[in-house]
Design a protein around this motif. Sequence first.
Motif, PDB file in Angstrom:
ATOM      1  N   PRO A  94      17.964 -15.541 -59.422  1.00  0.00           N
ATOM      2  CA  PRO A  94      19.268 -14.893 -59.299  1.00  0.00           C
ATOM      3  C   PRO A  94      19.145 -13.413 -58.947  1.00  0.00           C
ATOM      4  O   PRO A  94      18.121 -12.776 -59.227  1.00  0.00           O
ATOM      5  N   ALA A  95      20.196 -12.874 -58.340  1.00  0.00           N
ATOM      6  CA  ALA A  95      20.190 -11.480 -57.898  1.00  0.00           C
ATOM      7  C   ALA A  95      19.951 -10.530 -59.066  1.00  0.00           C
ATOM      8  O   ALA A  95      19.286  -9.499 -58.911  1.00  0.00           O
ATOM      9  N   VAL A  96      20.477 -10.866 -60.244  1.00  0.00           N
ATOM     10  CA  VAL A  96      20.341  -9.948 -61.368  1.00  0.00           C
ATOM     11  C   VAL A  96      18.861  -9.805 -61.774  1.00  0.00           C
ATOM     12  O   VAL A  96      18.427  -8.714 -62.166  1.00  0.00           O
ATOM     13  N   GLN A 150      25.583  -8.877 -54.849  1.00  0.00           N
ATOM     14  CA  GLN A 150      25.198 -10.286 -55.020  1.00  0.00           C
ATOM     15  C   GLN A 150      25.239 -10.671 -56.493  1.00  0.00           C
ATOM     16  O   GLN A 150      25.704 -11.760 -56.857  1.00  0.00           O
ATOM     17  N   ALA A 151      24.740  -9.776 -57.344  1.00  0.00           N
ATOM     18  CA  ALA A 151      24.745 -10.056 -58.785  1.00  0.00           C
ATOM     19  C   ALA A 151      26.180 -10.110 -59.314  1.00  0.00           C
ATOM     20  O   ALA A 151      26.492 -10.886 -60.228  1.00  0.00           O
ATOM     21  N   GLN A 152      27.057  -9.317 -58.720  1.00  0.00           N
ATOM     22  CA  GLN A 152      28.480  -9.380 -59.097  1.00  0.00           C
ATOM     23  C   GLN A 152      29.068 -10.733 -58.684  1.00  0.00           C
ATOM     24  O   GLN A 152      29.785 -11.369 -59.449  1.00  0.00           O
ATOM     25  N   ALA A 153      28.725 -11.179 -57.462  1.00  0.00           N
ATOM     26  CA  ALA A 153      29.236 -12.451 -56.961  1.00  0.00           C
ATOM     27  C   ALA A 153      28.753 -13.612 -57.828  1.00  0.00           C
ATOM     28  O   ALA A 153      29.454 -14.614 -58.001  1.00  0.00           O
ATOM     29  N   GLU A 154      27.563 -13.460 -58.394  1.00  0.00           N
ATOM     30  CA  GLU A 154      27.020 -14.505 -59.283  1.00  0.00           C
ATOM     31  C   GLU A 154      27.591 -14.377 -60.699  1.00  0.00           C
ATOM     32  O   GLU A 154      27.231 -15.159 -61.580  1.00  0.00           O
ATOM     33  N   GLY A 155      28.391 -13.333 -60.938  1.00  0.00           N
ATOM     34  CA  GLY A 155      29.037 -13.169 -62.244  1.00  0.00           C
ATOM     35  C   GLY A 155      28.165 -12.504 -63.295  1.00  0.00           C
ATOM     36  O   GLY A 155      28.542 -12.405 -64.461  1.00  0.00           O
ATOM     37  N   ALA A 156      26.988 -11.998 -62.894  1.00  0.00           N
ATOM     38  CA  ALA A 156      26.074 -11.423 -63.878  1.00  0.00           C
ATOM     39  C   ALA A 156      26.313  -9.926 -64.079  1.00  0.00           C
ATOM     40  O   ALA A 156      25.918  -9.368 -65.107  1.00  0.00           O
ATOM     41  N   ASP A 159      32.378  -6.448 -62.308  1.00  0.00           N
ATOM     42  CA  ASP A 159      32.864  -6.191 -60.945  1.00  0.00           C
ATOM     43  C   ASP A 159      33.976  -5.147 -60.912  1.00  0.00           C
ATOM     44  O   ASP A 159      34.747  -5.089 -59.963  1.00  0.00           O
TER      45      ASP A 159
ATOM     46  N   ARG B 205      25.832  -5.040 -66.985  1.00  0.00           N
ATOM     47  CA  ARG B 205      25.974  -6.471 -67.290  1.00  0.00           C
ATOM     48  C   ARG B 205      27.442  -6.870 -67.460  1.00  0.00           C
ATOM     49  O   ARG B 205      28.215  -6.149 -68.075  1.00  0.00           O
TER      50      ARG B 205
END
Lengths: 207, 207
Positions: A94-96, A150-156, A159, B205
């Motif tokens: 994952p991006a995070v 990308q990490a925002q889009a994955e919800g991690a 936003d 986070r």
Amino acid sequence: MTHAPAPAAPAGETPRRGRPGYDRETLLSVCVEVFNVHGYDATSMGTLSKHLGISKSAIYHHVASKEEILEQALARALDALEEVLAGAAAAEGPAVARLEQVIRGTVRVLVEQMPYVTLLLRLRGNSEVETRALERRRTVTRRVGELIEQAQAEGAVRDDLSGRSAARLLLGMINSIVDWYRPEAGDTTDQLADTVVGLAFSGLRAP
Amino acid sequence: MTHAPAPAAPAGETPRRGRPGYDRETLLSVCVEVFNVHGYDATSMGTLSKHLGISKSAIYHHVASKEEILEQALARALDALEEVLAGAAAAEGPAVARLEQVIRGTVRVLVEQMPYVTLLLRLRGNSEVETRALERRRTVTRRVGELIEQAQAEGAVRDDLSGRSAARLLLGMINSIVDWYRPEAGDTTDQLADTVVGLAFSGLRAP
């Protein structure tokens, strides 16, 4: 036994400072030290010659100009920072997790290449070499911003702030390391990276 | 009607640049701009005279030396930063609230006094004036560290990192603002402060 004069240090070895026979590596590192103390613009080839303990023409044996020294020093910092991003881009997961990898890698580069990154961070963009370096630096920031998005889009990652602002503030925090961190103070680079990752992801608030 | 020559701008008003009759305020602000572009060490009184459009002796009418201009400019930044800390020290409430007040106040100072703070942040400590300014800057950092320690003692801030390291990383994040924030980009200073406070306390986070 006769005492023959010491041979010039072979490439790859570090000759003593203030002696003739500098390798490119040592010359670069002494010059960057001088730039960081006096400022690049305020440093003349004469000043470099005095600090190196060799003549100007001996310096010109290695480099064509003061600007070439700057260019090589900046490349050192920028290559290392870009390598960190390339490593994260090539990684799975994952991006995070890749963002954490970038934070740890950037901290490591800052500690290991501290004088070169310090020089980069103090650039004002007064010449084409400086402008190009600043453009590469901006690209690094932009790519960190994209990773955060990308990490925002994955919800991690939250936003409620733009990836670009987050990247700038995050890198601002990391870049400050060159101003205050002294490796001899006891902490290892890994501990420093843990602290930065902790602050970056979870902030100061007690859990 | 006769066209009398324009009178010199009275103190407190901003005369047009490049004209005689500078007030101290405008002189300071033009000089700081030049220092930030070329570096303080690389800037001569001759360079300042060219940018101001007045003779060197006209500059000496206002200040005794280039260093006096530096000293006044640094005082501008440091006075404002110290005022923020004094305000927080005088405030009631838990340390974590006062810490948030310091973060917001520091962001505001950085935006409002950006050229002066930029000059401060780029100092190398090459003279007594610079050394004294850096000492005042260190004291600001130390006091932010102490505030973080109080907030740790109250249980509001995580205690797995030293107040001093936390203060340095936090101020590093805030100080980066002078490198990238441009007020005309649409955000207000309050929005920027919200973003910084959010990142500082809660990190990236997602909640």
